[in-house]
Design a protein around this motif. Structure first.
Motif, PDB file in Angstrom:
ATOM      1  N   ARG A  99       0.808  -1.220   0.000  1.00 25.69           N
ATOM      2  CA  ARG A  99       0.000   0.000   0.000  1.00 25.69           C
ATOM      3  C   ARG A  99       0.842   1.271   0.000  1.00 25.69           C
ATOM      4  N   THR A 100       2.110   1.169   0.375  1.00 30.44           N
ATOM      5  CA  THR A 100       2.959   2.367   0.424  1.00 30.44           C
ATOM      6  C   THR A 100       3.301   2.890  -0.959  1.00 30.44           C
ATOM      7  N   GLY A 101       3.331   2.021  -1.977  1.00 28.52           N
ATOM      8  CA  GLY A 101       3.707   2.449  -3.315  1.00 28.52           C
ATOM      9  C   GLY A 101       5.191   2.744  -3.466  1.00 28.52           C
ATOM     10  N   LEU A 102       6.021   2.226  -2.547  1.00 23.98           N
ATOM     11  CA  LEU A 102       7.463   2.463  -2.605  1.00 23.98           C
ATOM     12  C   LEU A 102       8.158   1.374  -3.441  1.00 23.98           C
ATOM     13  N   GLU A 103       9.488   1.401  -3.437  1.00 25.56           N
ATOM     14  CA  GLU A 103      10.253   0.486  -4.276  1.00 25.56           C
ATOM     15  C   GLU A 103      11.259  -0.339  -3.491  1.00 25.56           C
ATOM     16  N   THR A 104      11.770   0.201  -2.381  1.00 22.92           N
ATOM     17  CA  THR A 104      12.812  -0.500  -1.633  1.00 22.92           C
ATOM     18  C   THR A 104      12.519  -0.447  -0.129  1.00 22.92           C
ATOM     19  N   ILE A 105      13.155  -1.372   0.602  1.00 19.28           N
ATOM     20  CA  ILE A 105      13.075  -1.352   2.070  1.00 19.28           C
ATOM     21  C   ILE A 105      13.675  -0.065   2.640  1.00 19.28           C
ATOM     22  N   PRO A 106      14.863   0.363   2.172  1.00 22.10           N
ATOM     23  CA  PRO A 106      15.417   1.617   2.705  1.00 22.10           C
ATOM     24  C   PRO A 106      14.478   2.808   2.540  1.00 22.10           C
ATOM     25  N   GLN A 107      13.740   2.898   1.415  1.00 23.36           N
ATOM     26  CA  GLN A 107      12.798   4.008   1.252  1.00 23.36           C
ATOM     27  C   GLN A 107      11.745   4.002   2.358  1.00 23.36           C
ATOM     28  N   TYR A 108      11.297   2.804   2.733  1.00 23.62           N
ATOM     29  CA  TYR A 108      10.290   2.684   3.793  1.00 23.62           C
ATOM     30  C   TYR A 108      10.859   3.164   5.127  1.00 23.62           C
ATOM     31  N   LEU A 109      12.107   2.787   5.391  1.00 20.97           N
ATOM     32  CA  LEU A 109      12.722   3.179   6.660  1.00 20.97           C
ATOM     33  C   LEU A 109      13.084   4.664   6.670  1.00 20.97           C
ATOM     34  N   VAL A 110      13.424   5.218   5.513  1.00 20.80           N
ATOM     35  CA  VAL A 110      13.678   6.654   5.424  1.00 20.80           C
ATOM     36  C   VAL A 110      12.418   7.439   5.796  1.00 20.80           C
ATOM     37  N   GLY A 114      14.157   8.913   8.887  1.00 19.50           N
ATOM     38  CA  GLY A 114      15.014   9.958   8.366  1.00 19.50           C
ATOM     39  C   GLY A 114      15.930   9.502   7.248  1.00 19.50           C
ATOM     40  N   LYS A 115      16.548  10.460   6.540  1.00 18.40           N
ATOM     41  CA  LYS A 115      17.315  10.166   5.329  1.00 18.40           C
ATOM     42  C   LYS A 115      18.530   9.287   5.565  1.00 18.40           C
ATOM     43  N   THR A 116      19.143   9.390   6.728  1.00 15.37           N
ATOM     44  CA  THR A 116      20.359   8.605   6.999  1.00 15.37           C
ATOM     45  C   THR A 116      20.069   7.111   6.989  1.00 15.37           C
ATOM     46  N   ALA A 117      18.849   6.734   7.263  1.00 16.02           N
ATOM     47  CA  ALA A 117      18.504   5.313   7.294  1.00 16.02           C
ATOM     48  C   ALA A 117      18.660   4.658   5.927  1.00 16.02           C
ATOM     49  N   GLY A 118      18.478   5.421   4.843  1.00 16.93           N
ATOM     50  CA  GLY A 118      18.532   4.848   3.501  1.00 16.93           C
ATOM     51  C   GLY A 118      19.860   4.198   3.159  1.00 16.93           C
ATOM     52  N   PRO A 119      20.966   4.971   3.153  1.00 18.78           N
ATOM     53  CA  PRO A 119      22.263   4.365   2.845  1.00 18.78           C
ATOM     54  C   PRO A 119      22.678   3.280   3.827  1.00 18.78           C
ATOM     55  N   LEU A 334      21.030  -0.166  -4.161  1.00 17.02           N
ATOM     56  CA  LEU A 334      22.203   0.708  -4.283  1.00 17.02           C
ATOM     57  C   LEU A 334      21.998   1.798  -5.334  1.00 17.02           C
ATOM     58  N   SER A 335      21.288   1.469  -6.419  1.00 17.23           N
ATOM     59  CA  SER A 335      21.059   2.488  -7.445  1.00 17.23           C
ATOM     60  C   SER A 335      20.051   3.530  -6.965  1.00 17.23           C
ATOM     61  N   ARG A 336      18.968   3.066  -6.334  1.00 14.14           N
ATOM     62  CA  ARG A 336      17.911   3.980  -5.898  1.00 14.14           C
ATOM     63  C   ARG A 336      18.286   4.772  -4.654  1.00 14.14           C
ATOM     64  N   ASP A 337      18.842   4.085  -3.660  1.00 12.20           N
ATOM     65  CA  ASP A 337      18.991   4.696  -2.332  1.00 12.20           C
ATOM     66  C   ASP A 337      20.363   5.294  -2.071  1.00 12.20           C
ATOM     67  N   ILE A 338      21.338   4.980  -2.910  1.00 10.29           N
ATOM     68  CA  ILE A 338      22.668   5.572  -2.723  1.00 10.29           C
ATOM     69  C   ILE A 338      23.076   6.378  -3.956  1.00 10.29           C
ATOM     70  N   CYS A 339      23.171   5.717  -5.126  1.00  6.86           N
ATOM     71  CA  CYS A 339      23.665   6.408  -6.323  1.00  6.86           C
ATOM     72  C   CYS A 339      22.743   7.552  -6.745  1.00  6.86           C
ATOM     73  N   ALA A 340      21.434   7.315  -6.750  1.00  8.80           N
ATOM     74  CA  ALA A 340      20.501   8.367  -7.173  1.00  8.80           C
ATOM     75  C   ALA A 340      20.576   9.576  -6.252  1.00  8.80           C
ATOM     76  N   GLU A 341      20.735   9.326  -4.951  1.00  6.99           N
ATOM     77  CA  GLU A 341      20.826  10.426  -3.990  1.00  6.99           C
ATOM     78  C   GLU A 341      22.181  11.110  -4.040  1.00  6.99           C
ATOM     79  N   LEU A 342      23.236  10.292  -4.108  1.00 10.07           N
ATOM     80  CA  LEU A 342      24.599  10.837  -4.062  1.00 10.07           C
ATOM     81  C   LEU A 342      24.930  11.669  -5.296  1.00 10.07           C
ATOM     82  N   PHE A 343      24.523  11.165  -6.474  1.00  8.57           N
ATOM     83  CA  PHE A 343      24.869  11.842  -7.735  1.00  8.57           C
ATOM     84  C   PHE A 343      23.686  12.595  -8.341  1.00  8.57           C
ATOM     85  N   GLN A 344      22.585  12.687  -7.573  1.00 11.45           N
ATOM     86  CA  GLN A 344      21.398  13.424  -8.032  1.00 11.45           C
ATOM     87  C   GLN A 344      20.943  12.968  -9.422  1.00 11.45           C
TER      88      GLN A 344
END
Length: 471
Positions: A99-110, A114-119, A334-344
C-alpha cells in the motif's frame, strides 16, 4: 560426471527455453521502474514466481541434498523455514508494504526514521544478500566445472554469463517469467527423482540400521537450538530481503501481493523433500562422494538421460535464478537509495543502466568469494546471510510497519548499526555457540527498548514542565 547426448539435448533445450522466455519478456522493459518493479502490474503467479524463483537456489536444491547426505531430515529446515516465512509475510507484511507504493526497504525506513537510514540499510541488506548469492554461486561453479570439465574461473565466467542473460535485460519481469517456468521444471524433475530415491530407500534391507530415527529422521537431528535458530533466521531474513519485498511492491494491489506470498510458500515448502531423499540414498550407496555433487550425480546415474538432462538444467536454472534475483535486489537498493541520492540522478534511463552495472559487479564479487571458498557448506552461507540481514533491520522495520512514529530516528539508526556490527563480530571475530542472529536481535531489542523508554521519559518530563510553567 560424464554427459551423454541425451543429457546434453535435455539440458540445452531446457536452458534455452527458460532463459529465452525471460529475454522475450524483457522487450517491454524501458525504464528503471519497469526494470525493478515491472510496472507494478504483476499478478499472483508472477509475484510467486519472482519470490520462489529466487529462494529456490543453491540452498533449496544442491545445499539441501548436501546437508541431507550428512544429517538427513534436518536439512529440510531451509525450504520449510522459507515457506513459513512467506506465510507470515502474506499474513502480516505484504498488504501494508504494498500500500505504500514504494520500491525498496530503505525508502520505507527513510520515511519513518530519516534520510540517513537509507544508505545505512542499503549497505547492511546488500552485505547480507551478497552472502546468499555466494551460496548459489558455490554449487553453480562446482556443477558447471564438473559437467563441462572446466576450471573454477572459466566455470565462474560461464555462470556469470548465464545469470546476465537471465536478468540483465528484463529485471524483475524476466526473473518472474523465467522463475515460473523454472519452478515447473524443478517440481516435476525433483518429484520424479526424489520418488525413485525414496522407493529405493524403503527397499533397503538395512535401512533402520543405516538411518536410525535420530538423527537421520528427525528435524532436530542437528540439535534443537540449531534447528530453531535456522527456522528463526530464515523467517527474519526473509522479511528483510529486498528481493522478496520488491516482488511484493511489484504486485498489482495489496491482495495480489499477499496471495503471491502464500502461493510461493506452497511451492517452496515441499521442494526440499526430494533432495533429502536423494541425499540419504547417495549416502547409503556412494559414501565417498563429494557431498556438493550428490544431487547432480544422482540425476546423471539413476535417471533416464532425457530426464536427467532436464533435471540438471533445472538445478542450474535454480542457481542462476537465485543469483539473478538476489543481485537485482542489491542493484535496486544501491542504485535507488545511494547512487541516485549521491549523484542526483534524475533520468530513468541512467538509473536503469546504473542498476544493471551494479548487478554485474555484484555477480563478479559473489563468484570471487565462492571460488575462494569452494569446499564450504552452502547452507552455512545462507544462514549467515539471514543473520546479517535480519539482526539489525528486522525489529526497526517491523516497528515502522506496525507502530510508526513510536521510535525516534536516532535510536533506530543506532539499533541498526550497532546490532549489525554485533552480529558480524559474533560470526567472525568472536565466535560464540549462539546463532549470530540472536546476538544481533538482542542488541537491537535492547537499544530499541532504551529508545522507547527515553522518548516516554522525555514526553513525561515535558508535560510536567509545561504544567509547572502554567501554575
Amino acid at each position: 560426471m560424464e554427459l551423454t547426448l541425451g543429457h546434453i539435448i535435455g539440458l540445452t533445450l531446457t536452458i534455452l527455453l527458460v532463459i529465452g522466455s525471460g529475454l522475450y519478456s524483457a522487450r517491454t522493459v524501458t525504464s528503471a521502474e519497469g526494470y525493478s518493479l515491472g510496472g507494478r502490474s504483476a499478478g499472483t503467479a508472477l509475484v510467486a514466481g519472482s519470490i520462489a524463483g529466487t529462494v529456490i537456489g543453491g540452498g533449496a536444491t544442491v545445499g539441501t541434498a548436501q546437508m541431507a547426505y550428512s544429517l538427513g531430515l534436518s536439512a529440510w529446515w531451509f525450504t520449510l523455514g522459507s515457506g513459513i516465512g512467506f506465510i507470515i509475510m502474506g499474513l502480516f507484511y505484504a498488504r501494508p508494504l504494498r500500500r505504500t507504493g514504494l520500491e525498496t526497504i530503505p525508502q520505507y525506513l527513510v520515511a519513518n526514521y530519516g534520510k540517513t537510514a537509507g544508505p545505512l540499510v542499503s549497505v547492511i541488506s546488500s552485505l547480507g544478500i551478497l552472502l546468499s548469492a555466494v551460496a548459489s554461486c558455490l554449487p553453480g561453479i562446482q556443477l558447471i566445472a564438473a559437467l563441462f570439465h572446466l576450471g573454477p574461473w572459466p566455470a565462474a565466467l560461464l555462470l556469470m554469463l548465464l545469470v546476465a542473460a537471465y536478468v540483465f535485460f528484463g529485471g524483475i519481469k524476466s526473473a518472474g517469467v523465467a522463475g515460473m517456468l523454472k519452478m515447473v521444471i524443478i517440481w516435476l524433475t525433483l518429484l520424479a527423482a526424489g520418488g525413485t530415491a525414496w522407493l529405493a530407500l524403503r527397499e533397503m534391507p538395512a535401512f533402520a540400521l543405516q538411518f536410525p530415527d535420530f538423527p537421520w529422521l528427525s528435524l532436530w537431528g542437528h540439535g534443537f537450538w540449531a534447528g530453531l535458530g535456522n527456522l528463526f533466521s530464515l523467517i527474519v531474513g526473509i522479511m528483510c530481503t529486498q528481493t522478496y519485498i520488491q516482488s511484493i511492491f511489484s504486485a498489482a494491489d495489496s491482495r495480489t501481493a499477499a496471495a503471491g506470498a502464500f502461493v510461493a510458500a506452497l511451492i517452496v515448502i515441499p521442494v526440499g523433500l526430494p533432495s533429502i531423499a536423494i541425499g540419504m540414498f547417495m549416502h547409503a550407496t556412494h559414501p565417498a562422494m563429494l557431498p556438493i555433487l550428490v544431487l547432480p550425480g544422482y540425476l546423471l546415474q539413476y535417471q533416464p538421460a532425457w530426464l536427467g538432462g532436464i533435471g540438471l538444467a533445472g538445478i542450474l536454472l535454480s542457481l542462476i535464478g537465485s543469483i539473478a534475483g538476489l543481485t537485482l535486489g542489491i542493484g535496486t537498493m544501491l542504485s535507488r537509495d545511494i547512487c541516485a541520492e549521491l549523484f542526483q540522478v534524475k533520468s530513468s534511463q541512467t538509473l536503469l543502466w546504473i542498476n544493471r552495472g551494479i548487478i554485474l559487479l555484484v555477480m563478479g564479487l559473489a563468484c570471487l568469494i565462492a571460488v575462494a571458498h569452494l569446499q564450504s557448506q552452502v547452507l552455512l552461507w545462507n544462514y549467515l546471510s539471514m543473520a546479517l540481514r535480519g539482526g539489525g533491520v528486522f525489529l526497526p522495520l517491523t516497528l515502522a510497519i506496525f507502530a510508526p512514529g513510536r521510535l525516534p530516528g536516532s535510536w533506530a539508526l543506532a539499533s541498526m548499526a550497532i546490532s549489525t556490527l554485533a552480529a558480524i563480530l559474533a560470526a567472525t571475530v568472536f565466535p560464540v555457540p549462539i546463532d549470530p542472529l540472536f546476538i544481533g536481535l538482542a542488541v537491537s531489542a535492547g537499544i530499541i527498548l532504551a529508545g522507547l523508554i527515553s522518548k516516554r521519559w522525555q514526553a513525561g518530563h515535558g508535560s510536567a514542565g509545561k504544567a509547572h510553567c502554567r501554575s
